[in-house]
Design a protein around this motif. Sequence first.
Motif, PDB file in Angstrom:
ATOM      1  N   GLU A 221     137.364  66.574  13.309  1.00  0.00           N
ATOM      2  CA  GLU A 221     137.375  67.808  12.525  1.00  0.00           C
ATOM      3  C   GLU A 221     138.625  67.875  11.649  1.00  0.00           C
ATOM      4  O   GLU A 221     138.573  68.335  10.506  1.00  0.00           O
ATOM      5  CB  GLU A 221     137.305  69.030  13.453  1.00  0.00           C
ATOM      6  N   ASN A 224     138.018  65.820   8.698  1.00  0.00           N
ATOM      7  CA  ASN A 224     137.167  66.520   7.737  1.00  0.00           C
ATOM      8  C   ASN A 224     137.973  67.497   6.897  1.00  0.00           C
ATOM      9  O   ASN A 224     137.789  67.606   5.673  1.00  0.00           O
ATOM     10  CB  ASN A 224     136.052  67.269   8.473  1.00  0.00           C
ATOM     11  N   ASN A 291     137.054  78.272  14.018  1.00  0.00           N
ATOM     12  CA  ASN A 291     136.570  77.990  12.669  1.00  0.00           C
ATOM     13  C   ASN A 291     137.622  78.254  11.602  1.00  0.00           C
ATOM     14  O   ASN A 291     137.281  78.469  10.427  1.00  0.00           O
ATOM     15  CB  ASN A 291     135.316  78.821  12.375  1.00  0.00           C
ATOM     16  N   LYS A 318     135.587  77.755   8.181  1.00  0.00           N
ATOM     17  CA  LYS A 318     134.337  77.000   8.161  1.00  0.00           C
ATOM     18  C   LYS A 318     133.181  77.946   7.946  1.00  0.00           C
ATOM     19  O   LYS A 318     132.916  78.829   8.771  1.00  0.00           O
ATOM     20  CB  LYS A 318     134.169  76.227   9.468  1.00  0.00           C
ATOM     21  N   GLN A 319     132.504  77.780   6.811  1.00  0.00           N
ATOM     22  CA  GLN A 319     131.410  78.670   6.431  1.00  0.00           C
ATOM     23  C   GLN A 319     130.180  77.826   6.103  1.00  0.00           C
ATOM     24  O   GLN A 319     130.237  76.965   5.225  1.00  0.00           O
ATOM     25  CB  GLN A 319     131.812  79.524   5.223  1.00  0.00           C
ATOM     26  N   ASP A 320     129.114  78.062   6.827  1.00  0.00           N
ATOM     27  CA  ASP A 320     127.863  77.301   6.647  1.00  0.00           C
ATOM     28  C   ASP A 320     128.117  75.793   6.746  1.00  0.00           C
ATOM     29  O   ASP A 320     127.568  75.000   5.966  1.00  0.00           O
ATOM     30  CB  ASP A 320     127.216  77.642   5.300  1.00  0.00           C
ATOM     31  N   GLY A 321     128.987  75.413   7.696  1.00  0.00           N
ATOM     32  CA  GLY A 321     129.254  74.004   7.934  1.00  0.00           C
ATOM     33  C   GLY A 321     130.239  73.359   6.982  1.00  0.00           C
ATOM     34  O   GLY A 321     130.492  72.158   7.072  1.00  0.00           O
ATOM     35  N   LYS A 322     130.828  74.146   6.067  1.00  0.00           N
ATOM     36  CA  LYS A 322     131.775  73.596   5.096  1.00  0.00           C
ATOM     37  C   LYS A 322     133.125  74.282   5.242  1.00  0.00           C
ATOM     38  O   LYS A 322     133.203  75.497   5.460  1.00  0.00           O
ATOM     39  CB  LYS A 322     131.252  73.799   3.668  1.00  0.00           C
ATOM     40  N   TRP A 323     134.194  73.486   5.095  1.00  0.00           N
ATOM     41  CA  TRP A 323     135.542  74.043   5.105  1.00  0.00           C
ATOM     42  C   TRP A 323     135.903  74.511   3.700  1.00  0.00           C
ATOM     43  O   TRP A 323     135.847  73.732   2.749  1.00  0.00           O
ATOM     44  CB  TRP A 323     136.546  72.999   5.582  1.00  0.00           C
TER      45      TRP A 323
END
Length: 332
Positions: A221, A224, A291, A318-323
Amino acid sequence: MRNSIKSVFAAIVLSIGLFPLAHADDALDASKLYKAGQLNEAIKKIDAVLAQRPKDAQMRFLKGIILTEQNKPAEAITIFSKLTDDYPELPEPYNNLAVLYASNGQYLKASAALEMAIRTNPTYGTAHENLGDVYAKLASQSYDKALQLDSANSTAKLKLNLVKNLIGNTTGGTNPKTNTSNPAPIASIPNTAMVATPPAKVIEPKPVTPTVTKSTAAINEKDNVLDVVESWAKAWSNQNVSKYLAFYAKDFQTPNGESRNTWSEDRRSRIEGKGKINVRIDAPNISIDSNVATVKFKQFYTSDRLSSTSRKTLVLSKQDGKWLIKQERSGN
């Protein structure tokens, strides 16, 4: 050396997408002359093109390759150094610059250039391999020095022998071999100008099923998050404002409390059409709590008019799987 540092002859024009296809004929002509061993004629062709298009990255890159083969390292270093200034997003000039430094025994400069290549493209395998070779050369020099100071140091002698077995002759420069017999076409050239002799034996690793632990997931993570921050800096450097702004969350907290639209237009006016911009991050420190990720780093900013170094903090959610960036602060 058995595993000499590798140079590359790459299709830079395709990587940066700045030049029209009409220029492909010039590149092909120069490539044909190069492949035929007509290096002086190739240089004349390249210089004629550069007189009309001085920023042509592919022609400049090929000229650097030819100058290297003509044993003109100082001129080649100038070419590749200027390419790293003009196109900092390209890893290949950094790699070939490292080849030249290493061939002169300047291993610290070579390692710095390779680290920049890897920072630009973390998946650039050639640069990773070359950096390992350079580190091995530096290690051999240190072990040699230790033995000069204490010839009875059996541990240093053992380590030196291990390094010699790994990279071959460690007493001189890297002396990369030049392969001009059959270089690939200029439109698809990953590794042709200088190649290393492959190892005598390749051992295929046995496949294993990775076990994902909590600590492994946390490390992934963080990788990412770092990828997002580096891509944000690259979009800024490339003055791709739409891509740059897309890294900010809809609920981004603007620095002065202004509206998102006002802030976005201000950023656009500060980035677009400002000549050369280069944004580089260094020594990132990442912490993640659920998140929310906090990234602290040193930011190096250079442009035609300004050069500055500052501490920067980005808070991402982290929003909808995106940072996405929620806060941005300067200073400690």
